[in-house]
Design a protein around this motif. Sequence first.
Motif, PDB file in Angstrom:
ATOM      1  N   ASN A 255     -38.724  39.341  92.334  1.00 47.39           N
ATOM      2  CA  ASN A 255     -39.918  38.986  91.640  1.00 47.39           C
ATOM      3  C   ASN A 255     -39.391  38.328  90.190  1.00 47.39           C
ATOM      4  O   ASN A 255     -40.084  37.382  89.840  1.00 47.39           O
ATOM      5  N   HIS A 256     -38.242  38.627  89.755  1.00 45.12           N
ATOM      6  CA  HIS A 256     -37.697  38.092  88.340  1.00 45.12           C
ATOM      7  C   HIS A 256     -37.048  36.595  88.686  1.00 45.12           C
ATOM      8  O   HIS A 256     -37.396  35.839  88.065  1.00 45.12           O
ATOM      9  N   SER A 257     -36.622  36.482  89.801  1.00 44.71           N
ATOM     10  CA  SER A 257     -36.132  35.217  90.118  1.00 44.71           C
ATOM     11  C   SER A 257     -37.299  34.334  89.934  1.00 44.71           C
ATOM     12  O   SER A 257     -37.109  32.976  89.809  1.00 44.71           O
TER      13      SER A 257
ATOM     14  N   ASN B  49     -46.898  37.735  87.132  1.00 45.43           N
ATOM     15  CA  ASN B  49     -46.662  38.091  85.769  1.00 45.43           C
ATOM     16  C   ASN B  49     -46.107  39.584  85.610  1.00 45.43           C
ATOM     17  O   ASN B  49     -46.878  40.505  86.130  1.00 45.43           O
ATOM     18  N   ASP B  50     -45.068  39.825  84.996  1.00 42.80           N
ATOM     19  CA  ASP B  50     -44.394  41.122  84.786  1.00 42.80           C
ATOM     20  C   ASP B  50     -45.065  41.769  83.731  1.00 42.80           C
ATOM     21  O   ASP B  50     -45.294  41.434  82.610  1.00 42.80           O
ATOM     22  N   VAL B  51     -45.831  42.997  83.918  1.00 47.76           N
ATOM     23  CA  VAL B  51     -46.453  43.782  83.055  1.00 47.76           C
ATOM     24  C   VAL B  51     -45.576  45.043  82.865  1.00 47.76           C
ATOM     25  O   VAL B  51     -46.122  45.972  82.361  1.00 47.76           O
TER      26      VAL B  51
ATOM     27  N   LEU C  23     -32.440  40.992  77.089  1.00 48.70           N
ATOM     28  CA  LEU C  23     -32.401  42.222  77.833  1.00 48.70           C
ATOM     29  C   LEU C  23     -32.999  42.056  78.989  1.00 48.70           C
ATOM     30  O   LEU C  23     -32.516  42.742  80.208  1.00 48.70           O
ATOM     31  N   HIS C  24     -34.217  41.305  79.080  1.00 46.09           N
ATOM     32  CA  HIS C  24     -34.865  41.472  80.604  1.00 46.09           C
ATOM     33  C   HIS C  24     -34.045  40.657  81.439  1.00 46.09           C
ATOM     34  O   HIS C  24     -33.670  41.464  82.726  1.00 46.09           O
ATOM     35  N   HIS C  25     -33.590  39.515  81.379  1.00 40.42           N
ATOM     36  CA  HIS C  25     -32.923  38.871  82.080  1.00 40.42           C
ATOM     37  C   HIS C  25     -31.409  39.546  82.625  1.00 40.42           C
ATOM     38  O   HIS C  25     -30.967  39.898  83.723  1.00 40.42           O
TER      39      HIS C  25
ATOM     40  N   ASN D 260     -44.945  49.060  89.967  1.00 35.98           N
ATOM     41  CA  ASN D 260     -43.331  48.804  90.158  1.00 35.98           C
ATOM     42  C   ASN D 260     -42.877  47.653  90.457  1.00 35.98           C
ATOM     43  O   ASN D 260     -43.279  46.704  89.595  1.00 35.98           O
ATOM     44  N   GLN D 261     -42.106  47.312  91.360  1.00 34.05           N
ATOM     45  CA  GLN D 261     -41.491  46.180  91.678  1.00 34.05           C
ATOM     46  C   GLN D 261     -42.131  45.549  93.077  1.00 34.05           C
ATOM     47  O   GLN D 261     -41.322  44.764  93.497  1.00 34.05           O
ATOM     48  N   ASP D 262     -43.087  46.155  93.431  1.00 32.20           N
ATOM     49  CA  ASP D 262     -43.507  45.799  94.944  1.00 32.20           C
ATOM     50  C   ASP D 262     -44.021  44.311  94.824  1.00 32.20           C
ATOM     51  O   ASP D 262     -44.479  43.881  93.971  1.00 32.20           O
TER      52      ASP D 262
ATOM     53  N   GLY E  64     -45.559  47.291  86.533  1.00 29.02           N
ATOM     54  CA  GLY E  64     -46.055  46.494  87.930  1.00 29.02           C
ATOM     55  C   GLY E  64     -46.331  45.096  87.425  1.00 29.02           C
ATOM     56  O   GLY E  64     -45.972  44.719  86.468  1.00 29.02           O
ATOM     57  N   TRP E  65     -46.986  44.464  88.194  1.00 31.08           N
ATOM     58  CA  TRP E  65     -47.203  42.789  88.483  1.00 31.08           C
ATOM     59  C   TRP E  65     -48.564  42.613  88.545  1.00 31.08           C
ATOM     60  O   TRP E  65     -49.120  43.234  89.549  1.00 31.08           O
ATOM     61  N   ALA E  66     -49.019  41.487  87.911  1.00 31.23           N
ATOM     62  CA  ALA E  66     -50.152  40.746  88.323  1.00 31.23           C
ATOM     63  C   ALA E  66     -49.806  39.590  89.166  1.00 31.23           C
ATOM     64  O   ALA E  66     -48.726  38.866  88.979  1.00 31.23           O
TER      65      ALA E  66
ATOM     66  N   GLU F 138     -43.522  47.283  80.613  1.00 30.71           N
ATOM     67  CA  GLU F 138     -43.221  47.225  79.188  1.00 30.71           C
ATOM     68  C   GLU F 138     -41.833  46.408  78.534  1.00 30.71           C
ATOM     69  O   GLU F 138     -41.933  45.929  77.465  1.00 30.71           O
ATOM     70  N   HIS F 139     -40.997  46.417  79.300  1.00 32.63           N
ATOM     71  CA  HIS F 139     -39.747  45.692  79.129  1.00 32.63           C
ATOM     72  C   HIS F 139     -39.929  44.468  78.943  1.00 32.63           C
ATOM     73  O   HIS F 139     -39.118  43.506  78.382  1.00 32.63           O
ATOM     74  N   ALA F 140     -41.074  43.855  79.335  1.00 31.10           N
ATOM     75  CA  ALA F 140     -41.380  42.513  79.345  1.00 31.10           C
ATOM     76  C   ALA F 140     -42.146  41.961  78.047  1.00 31.10           C
ATOM     77  O   ALA F 140     -42.170  40.783  77.783  1.00 31.10           O
TER      78      ALA F 140
END
Length: 214
Positions: free
Chosen positions: A81-83, A164-166, A26-28, A149-151, A130-132, A168-170
Amino acid sequence: MAHELPPLPYDYSALEPVIDTQTMKLHHDMHHGTYVKNLNAALEKHPNLQSKSPEELLRDLNAIPEDIRATVRNNGGGHVNHSMYWKIMKPKGGGDPSGAIAEAIKKTFGSFKDFQTKFNDAGAKQFGSGWAWLAAKANGELQVLSTPNQDNPISQGLFPIMGNDVWEHAYYLKYNNRRPEYLAAWWNVVNWEEINKRFESLKSGHREPAMASR
Ligand code: MN3
């Protein structure tokens, strides 16, 4: 030339049991896939921006026409971010960092453990999605931060070394609301070779990590 969803560098099930197969699918395919689709749709309105790398688009968001700025910020950010995220993980990863990044972490944070605590804390305390991040300032100094968000730290003039993606979908299917558990387990799939490559790219004077796949 349209931006493309990069293939996962391993099977959907490769990061089990840390990240479950369904979450990876789902995530990818869906989440990252949608960011790419939305980014391309926005850039159709401004074809002069289509030749820019997604990192270039994020570096100066004020230069992006207002009608697509938020879309580029969110979906270009999601793409970049996801790449990175897929590549800085691998099956049987984890362990202590090696190479130059290990030394830099030790020098900045005292020990790998202290760095992990700081990074996990940034992820746990990020309110909502968001992201760490571990990122570098222009002078090379390292810092831990979180973004909403995706900043991406690129938009703050920082060089993102790892994140790291935080959202909830992750993690929600496997860890439910227990984000700190996901943050702790994630270290077992971290790909230090790839993170060292990104760090080397910073040290060789790049303002941005190697480009996301197009
Ligand atoms: Mn995500």
